[in-house]
Design a protein around this motif. Structure first.
Motif, PDB file in Angstrom:
ATOM      1  N   VAL A 138     -11.148 -10.532 -10.327  1.00  0.00           N
ATOM      2  CA  VAL A 138     -10.325  -9.437  -9.776  1.00  0.00           C
ATOM      3  C   VAL A 138      -9.792  -9.743  -8.373  1.00  0.00           C
ATOM      4  O   VAL A 138      -9.826  -8.888  -7.490  1.00  0.00           O
ATOM      5  N   PRO A 139      -9.267 -10.944  -8.122  1.00  0.00           N
ATOM      6  CA  PRO A 139      -8.871 -11.276  -6.742  1.00  0.00           C
ATOM      7  C   PRO A 139      -7.778 -10.399  -6.156  1.00  0.00           C
ATOM      8  O   PRO A 139      -7.755 -10.176  -4.943  1.00  0.00           O
ATOM      9  N   THR A 140      -6.866  -9.869  -6.981  1.00  0.00           N
ATOM     10  CA  THR A 140      -5.778  -9.045  -6.429  1.00  0.00           C
ATOM     11  C   THR A 140      -5.802  -7.608  -6.944  1.00  0.00           C
ATOM     12  O   THR A 140      -4.834  -6.870  -6.720  1.00  0.00           O
ATOM     13  N   LEU A 141      -6.876  -7.215  -7.600  1.00  0.00           N
ATOM     14  CA  LEU A 141      -6.923  -5.867  -8.172  1.00  0.00           C
ATOM     15  C   LEU A 141      -6.763  -4.792  -7.099  1.00  0.00           C
ATOM     16  O   LEU A 141      -5.931  -3.885  -7.236  1.00  0.00           O
ATOM     17  N   PHE A 142      -7.548  -4.851  -6.046  1.00  0.00           N
ATOM     18  CA  PHE A 142      -7.483  -3.794  -5.046  1.00  0.00           C
ATOM     19  C   PHE A 142      -6.156  -3.819  -4.283  1.00  0.00           C
ATOM     20  O   PHE A 142      -5.650  -2.768  -3.880  1.00  0.00           O
ATOM     21  N   THR A 143      -5.589  -4.998  -4.122  1.00  0.00           N
ATOM     22  CA  THR A 143      -4.271  -5.083  -3.495  1.00  0.00           C
ATOM     23  C   THR A 143      -3.248  -4.306  -4.314  1.00  0.00           C
ATOM     24  O   THR A 143      -2.407  -3.576  -3.764  1.00  0.00           O
ATOM     25  N   SER A 144      -3.332  -4.439  -5.633  1.00  0.00           N
ATOM     26  CA  SER A 144      -2.421  -3.711  -6.515  1.00  0.00           C
ATOM     27  C   SER A 144      -2.671  -2.212  -6.445  1.00  0.00           C
ATOM     28  O   SER A 144      -1.733  -1.409  -6.504  1.00  0.00           O
ATOM     29  N   VAL A 145      -3.942  -1.834  -6.313  1.00  0.00           N
ATOM     30  CA  VAL A 145      -4.274  -0.423  -6.194  1.00  0.00           C
ATOM     31  C   VAL A 145      -3.712   0.157  -4.901  1.00  0.00           C
ATOM     32  O   VAL A 145      -3.160   1.258  -4.881  1.00  0.00           O
ATOM     33  N   VAL A 146      -3.832  -0.576  -3.806  1.00  0.00           N
ATOM     34  CA  VAL A 146      -3.307  -0.102  -2.525  1.00  0.00           C
ATOM     35  C   VAL A 146      -1.791   0.082  -2.610  1.00  0.00           C
ATOM     36  O   VAL A 146      -1.245   1.057  -2.076  1.00  0.00           O
ATOM     37  N   GLU A 147      -1.115  -0.819  -3.302  1.00  0.00           N
ATOM     38  CA  GLU A 147       0.327  -0.659  -3.506  1.00  0.00           C
ATOM     39  C   GLU A 147       0.615   0.673  -4.190  1.00  0.00           C
ATOM     40  O   GLU A 147       1.558   1.383  -3.819  1.00  0.00           O
ATOM     41  N   TYR A 148      -0.212   1.011  -5.174  1.00  0.00           N
ATOM     42  CA  TYR A 148      -0.033   2.277  -5.885  1.00  0.00           C
ATOM     43  C   TYR A 148      -0.324   3.463  -4.976  1.00  0.00           C
ATOM     44  O   TYR A 148       0.384   4.469  -4.992  1.00  0.00           O
ATOM     45  N   LEU A 149      -1.373   3.334  -4.172  1.00  0.00           N
ATOM     46  CA  LEU A 149      -1.751   4.414  -3.268  1.00  0.00           C
ATOM     47  C   LEU A 149      -0.637   4.748  -2.279  1.00  0.00           C
ATOM     48  O   LEU A 149      -0.386   5.913  -1.975  1.00  0.00           O
ATOM     49  N   LEU A 150       0.027   3.740  -1.780  1.00  0.00           N
ATOM     50  CA  LEU A 150       1.086   3.955  -0.805  1.00  0.00           C
ATOM     51  C   LEU A 150       2.241   4.769  -1.386  1.00  0.00           C
ATOM     52  O   LEU A 150       2.968   5.436  -0.657  1.00  0.00           O
ATOM     53  N   ARG A 151       2.366   4.736  -2.705  1.00  0.00           N
ATOM     54  CA  ARG A 151       3.453   5.474  -3.360  1.00  0.00           C
ATOM     55  C   ARG A 151       3.015   6.859  -3.841  1.00  0.00           C
ATOM     56  O   ARG A 151       3.857   7.673  -4.221  1.00  0.00           O
ATOM     57  N   ASN A 152       1.707   7.116  -3.883  1.00  0.00           N
ATOM     58  CA  ASN A 152       1.217   8.348  -4.512  1.00  0.00           C
ATOM     59  C   ASN A 152       0.171   9.060  -3.668  1.00  0.00           C
ATOM     60  O   ASN A 152      -0.818   9.576  -4.183  1.00  0.00           O
ATOM     61  N   LYS A 153       0.359   9.121  -2.373  1.00  0.00           N
ATOM     62  CA  LYS A 153      -0.640   9.698  -1.480  1.00  0.00           C
ATOM     63  C   LYS A 153      -0.973  11.143  -1.828  1.00  0.00           C
ATOM     64  O   LYS A 153      -2.147  11.525  -1.874  1.00  0.00           O
ATOM     65  N   ALA A 154       0.014  11.944  -2.118  1.00  0.00           N
ATOM     66  CA  ALA A 154      -0.218  13.374  -2.334  1.00  0.00           C
ATOM     67  C   ALA A 154      -1.108  13.633  -3.539  1.00  0.00           C
ATOM     68  O   ALA A 154      -1.939  14.534  -3.531  1.00  0.00           O
ATOM     69  N   SER A 155      -0.949  12.828  -4.604  1.00  0.00           N
ATOM     70  CA  SER A 155      -1.698  13.078  -5.836  1.00  0.00           C
ATOM     71  C   SER A 155      -3.120  12.553  -5.778  1.00  0.00           C
ATOM     72  O   SER A 155      -3.907  12.781  -6.690  1.00  0.00           O
ATOM     73  N   LEU A 156      -3.470  11.834  -4.710  1.00  0.00           N
ATOM     74  CA  LEU A 156      -4.793  11.228  -4.635  1.00  0.00           C
ATOM     75  C   LEU A 156      -5.565  11.730  -3.415  1.00  0.00           C
ATOM     76  O   LEU A 156      -6.343  11.005  -2.812  1.00  0.00           O
TER      77      LEU A 156
END
Length: 306
Positions: free
Chosen positions: A158-176
């Motif tokens: 999982v070397p880039t898994l959390f990096t991909s998650v952070v990318e998602y977080l930056l786009r969906n702050k309100a829902s999380l």
């Protein structure tokens, strides 16, 4: 799907639990089930008078490389990982399977009438008589996810898994806004690789079918990590639980004796041991790599702090 392993696990579940509750079984496969398989599992479920058994085929579109995946790159990555780790189970079919469990399976037509699912992994062993209904417990207490074993994932999967998650977080702050992110982050807010083993999970299917879950899955799916690295349904599901659920919505079923290969959970209390046949000193949660006990301390983190 090994019929011997399926029968072993069904025998445990029936003897320990389901002869009293008569929950149905749903079998899904990318290939037709043989008549022998169908008759055998129906017999294990109590025959015509026992639990319902349903059989379904996976949509072919959900069991192949997605159109955005570079197949040559994916196959090279799988071969390199298998060579480095002497891991013989790493095949395209295996990758399709974990992708299916990570997202598409919850939309299968046979599952639409169900709210909760207890995943039974063929070959898993259940060591304790269950004197309550875990599914009803989930429903009564408003729980969305239940697990038995949780450990740290291997770094090279999982070397880039959390990096991909952070990318998602930056786009969906309100829902999380409410989350349990401290479970997957250390004190320095770095990814600690904790994940639930999904070979045992009791999950609210409405959660897996929700826009929030499917949105996260779609983002991670598009990134290609299931094929280019070795993300599993367990790592994807664990990210979703940590991001989208609060600590009180998740239950560690430490009181259910469970073993899959070398990983296991055996109740520690003497009262529960009276109904079990397992060694509590061998429970995985006693090992340093375990993340199970850490869940009880999971808390929300402001995404802007990451």
């Amino acid at each position: 799907m090994s019929l011997t392993k399926v029968r072993r696990t069904m025998f445990d579940i029936e003897q320990r639990f389901n002869t009293r509750y008569q929950y149905p079984y749903v079998f899904l496969s990318d290939e037709e089930f043989s008549d022998e398989f169908k008759r055998s599992v129906q017999f294990m479920a109590g025959g015509l008078n026992g639990s319902r058994v349903e059989f379904g085929l996976v949509d072919r579109q959900d069991w192949r490389y997605p159109e955005w995946i570079d197949v040559d790159r994916a196959e090279r990555a799988a071969e390199a990982w298998a060579d480095a780790n002497d891991y013989v189970a790493d095949t395209p079919g295996w990758r399709h399977m974990v992708r299916y469990w990570a997202g598409p399976f919850a939309k299968h037509p046979l599952l639409q009438k169900y709210k909760y699912m207890w995943r039974l992994e063929p070959g898993s062993h259940y060591a304790c008589d269950m004197d309550y209904d875990p599914i009803l417990h989930m429903q009564t207490n408003g729980l969305s996810y239940g697990f038995s074993v949780s450990t740290e994932e291997m770094t090279d999967t999982v070397p880039t898994l959390f990096t991909s998650v952070v990318e998602y977080l930056l786009r969906n702050k309100a829902s999380l806004a409410n989350n349990s992110l401290t479970w997957i982050l250390d004190k320095k807010k770095e990814y600690n690789r904790c994940h639930f083993l999904t070979n045992f999970e009791i999950v609210d299917l409405d959660f897996l079918r929700s826009d929030a879950y499917q949105g996260l899955f779609a983002h991670l799916d598009r990134s290609g990590g299931i094929y280019y690295e070795r993300w599993t349904d367990a790592s994807v599901r664990s990210m979703a639980v940590a991001l989208l659920l609060e600590q009180h919505q998740v239950r560690w079923f430490e009181d259910i004796g469970y073993r899959h290969d070398a990983l296991q959970s055996c109740p520690q209390s003497m009262e529960r041991q009276m109904r079990c046949h397992c060694d509590p000193s061998k429970s995985t949660h006693l090992l340093p790599m375990s993340c199970s006990s850490r869940w009880t301390a999971a808390r929300s983190i402001d995404i802007s702090m990451l």
